[in-house]
Design a protein around this motif. Structure first.
Motif, PDB file in Angstrom:
ATOM      1  N   THR A 184      -1.145  -0.513  -3.866  1.00 50.51           N
ATOM      2  CA  THR A 184      -2.507  -0.004  -3.837  1.00 50.51           C
ATOM      3  C   THR A 184      -2.779   1.434  -3.201  1.00 50.51           C
ATOM      4  O   THR A 184      -1.775   1.812  -2.558  1.00 50.51           O
ATOM      5  CB  THR A 184      -3.452  -0.999  -3.210  1.00 50.51           C
ATOM      6  OG1 THR A 184      -3.216  -0.889  -1.851  1.00 50.51           O
ATOM      7  CG2 THR A 184      -3.327  -2.281  -3.548  1.00 50.51           C
TER       8      THR A 184
ATOM      9  N   ALA B  87      -4.068   3.846   2.587  1.00 50.32           N
ATOM     10  CA  ALA B  87      -4.364   2.744   1.613  1.00 50.32           C
ATOM     11  C   ALA B  87      -4.152   1.481   2.451  1.00 50.32           C
ATOM     12  O   ALA B  87      -4.592   0.480   1.668  1.00 50.32           O
ATOM     13  CB  ALA B  87      -3.104   3.067   0.677  1.00 50.32           C
ATOM     14  N   SER B  88      -3.306   1.347   3.368  1.00 51.55           N
ATOM     15  CA  SER B  88      -3.282   0.245   4.117  1.00 51.55           C
ATOM     16  C   SER B  88      -4.504  -0.064   4.625  1.00 51.55           C
ATOM     17  O   SER B  88      -4.956  -1.300   4.841  1.00 51.55           O
ATOM     18  CB  SER B  88      -2.061   0.456   4.999  1.00 51.55           C
ATOM     19  OG  SER B  88      -1.942  -0.790   6.144  1.00 51.55           O
TER      20      SER B  88
ATOM     21  N   SER C  61       0.917  -1.450  -0.083  1.00 52.89           N
ATOM     22  CA  SER C  61      -0.069   0.073   0.035  1.00 52.89           C
ATOM     23  C   SER C  61       0.820   1.211  -0.042  1.00 52.89           C
ATOM     24  O   SER C  61       2.065   1.223   0.549  1.00 52.89           O
ATOM     25  CB  SER C  61      -1.036   0.010   1.284  1.00 52.89           C
ATOM     26  OG  SER C  61      -0.197  -0.170   2.563  1.00 52.89           O
TER      27      SER C  61
ATOM     28  N   LEU D 111      -6.894  -1.564   2.060  1.00 51.15           N
ATOM     29  CA  LEU D 111      -6.359  -2.974   1.677  1.00 51.15           C
ATOM     30  C   LEU D 111      -6.722  -3.729   2.641  1.00 51.15           C
ATOM     31  O   LEU D 111      -7.254  -5.006   2.359  1.00 51.15           O
ATOM     32  CB  LEU D 111      -4.550  -3.079   1.257  1.00 51.15           C
ATOM     33  CG  LEU D 111      -4.082  -4.402   1.072  1.00 51.15           C
ATOM     34  CD1 LEU D 111      -4.909  -5.048  -0.309  1.00 51.15           C
ATOM     35  CD2 LEU D 111      -2.577  -4.116   0.926  1.00 51.15           C
TER      36      LEU D 111
END
Length: 407
Positions: A406, A345-346, A340, A349
């Motif tokens: 991501t 973003a983490s 990520s 995900l």
């Protein structure tokens, strides 16, 4: 080694003081400690609960399955809460709900209160577990794997302790509802620490006029995300299936309930060891694949041993399962940061992975049990578990360091 967050401004002021601090580490560890207590405290008491309330095994099994299902279904809710309130305050709110849910079990002799408490506890666990990897990525960007090791120690250690002392607590209190509610103060302590941390972080955001996190969809379109989903879904299916059926399997081979229960303690203890050690070792490796594949191989050895020579070295087989599953889950948490681009973003995900993996894995124990009843033995369901390690290994092999991360 774990990569720091790039492209983000350096934190200053009140929030900067939290980066890498003892207070922030304590917050992460306290959250982790409470993520399994409400789940693993139930199985040792299931027979007594069913007998006292007149519930069949389908209903008592739901006391374990329901929190796991919640961990999947409510994972996207956690991402929305983090976007709206900030990760730290969302985690504090989740812990508060967990306190209420665990405390409601004090009235567990009333079936609606027992299941309502379980549902609320599952919600709190789901939100806290989804948000925490993003917190680790933000506040410990240079030590993601090491802090994840501590996170695993707190979570798995708490799980093992809760499982071990549930029955003694029920005997001491003369009440299984009091035993289940015993863990509410631990969640209350974590919430009491987490709320001030959330206020400090949010005050900094207001003072510095930081732009709000962009609310992006979960990374459904990214192949990398689906590889992480595949690995974690198969890992979770293995874990919850083994948790439910190791003891019954060995009881069917003539072991006493006490000895079969001791096997489960080995299962939990070895997970603590590998869950802590694997992220620490991974901290020094740029490529996670050798360790991911080693975790799958360890499970394969344990499964093959149980399938083909169950009594030859039962403690070794179950120990290998615990080592492989503990390492696999811990390394999976590290993957959230690896693949990520930022803490938000983490969180996205992890929300996607937990939504799919826990929702699917919640059916694992039931499927294995149905196959056992249909076939008349554990050979077919355990063979299925062994075969499922092949796609898990393929997913691990494809998770190379250079894959797209991501947003």
């Amino acid at each position: 080694m774990s990569r720091p967050v790039t492209g983000a401004p350096a934190a200053t002021g009140q929030r900067a003081a939290l980066h890498g601090s003892v207070l922030m580490l304590a917050t992460v560890l306290l959250i982790a400690l409470n993520l399994r207590l409400a789940i693993t405290s139930v199985p040792p008491l299931v027979e007594q609960i069913g007998s006292d309330l007149g519930l069949n095994r389908t209903w008592t099994g739901a006391l374990t399955t329901l929190p796991v299902l919640c961990m999947g279904v409510f994972a996207p809710v956690a991402q929305r809460m983090a976007h709206r309130w900030g990760r730290e305050s969302a985690a504090a709110a989740a812990l508060t709900v967990l306190v209420v849910g665990t405390a409601l079990r004090l009235g567990g002799e009333h079936v609606p209160l027992l299941y309502l408490g379980t549902l609320l506890a599952g919600f709190g666990i789901a939100v806290g577990g989804t948000i925490t990897p993003g917190i680790i990525k933000e506040y410990f960007p240079e030590h993601i794997a090491l802090v994840t090791g501590g996170y695993m120690l707190a979570m798995m250690g708490g799980a093992a302790i809760a499982s071990a002392v549930s029955v003694p607590l029920a005997d001491a209190f003369g009440s299984w509802p009091k035993s289940l509610a015993f863990w509410a103060p631990f969640a209350a302590l974590a919430a009491a620490v987490c709320w001030p941390v959330g206020r400090r972080a949010n005050q900094h955001r207001r003072d510095q006029r930081e732009p709000a996190e962009i609310r992006l969809p979960l990374p459904w379109r990214y192949a990398t995300a689906w590889l992480v989903v595949a690995f974690m879904t198969l890992q979770s299916w293995q874990f919850y299936s083994q948790l439910a059926w190791i003891a019954p399997f060995y009881e069917s081979h003539g072991w006493s309930a006490t000895d079969a229960g001791l096997l489960l303690s080995v299962f939990s203890a070895t997970q603590v060891v590998s869950g802590v050690a694997a992220p620490v070792v991974a901290h020094h490796l740029a490529d996670r694949r050798p360790m991911l594949l080693a975790s799958v191989l360890a499970v394969a050895i344990g499964m093959a041993g149980m399938l083909f020579a169950p009594d030859a070295a039962a403690w070794v087989w179950v120990g290998m399962l615990g080592l492989g599953l503990g390492a696999g889950f811990a390394l999976g948490l590290v993957l959230f940061a690896d693949y990520s681009l930022s803490p938000p973003a983490s969180a996205r995900l992890s929300a996607m992975v937990f939504l799919v993996s826990y929702t699917v894995a919640s059916a694992g124990p039931t499927v294995i049990g149905t196959l056992r009843d249909t076939s008349g033995s554990f050979t077919l369901p355990f063979a299925l578990l062994l075969v499922l390690l092949i796609p898990q290994g393929v997913a691990a092999a494809l998770l190379r360091p250079g894959r797209t991360r991501t947003p």
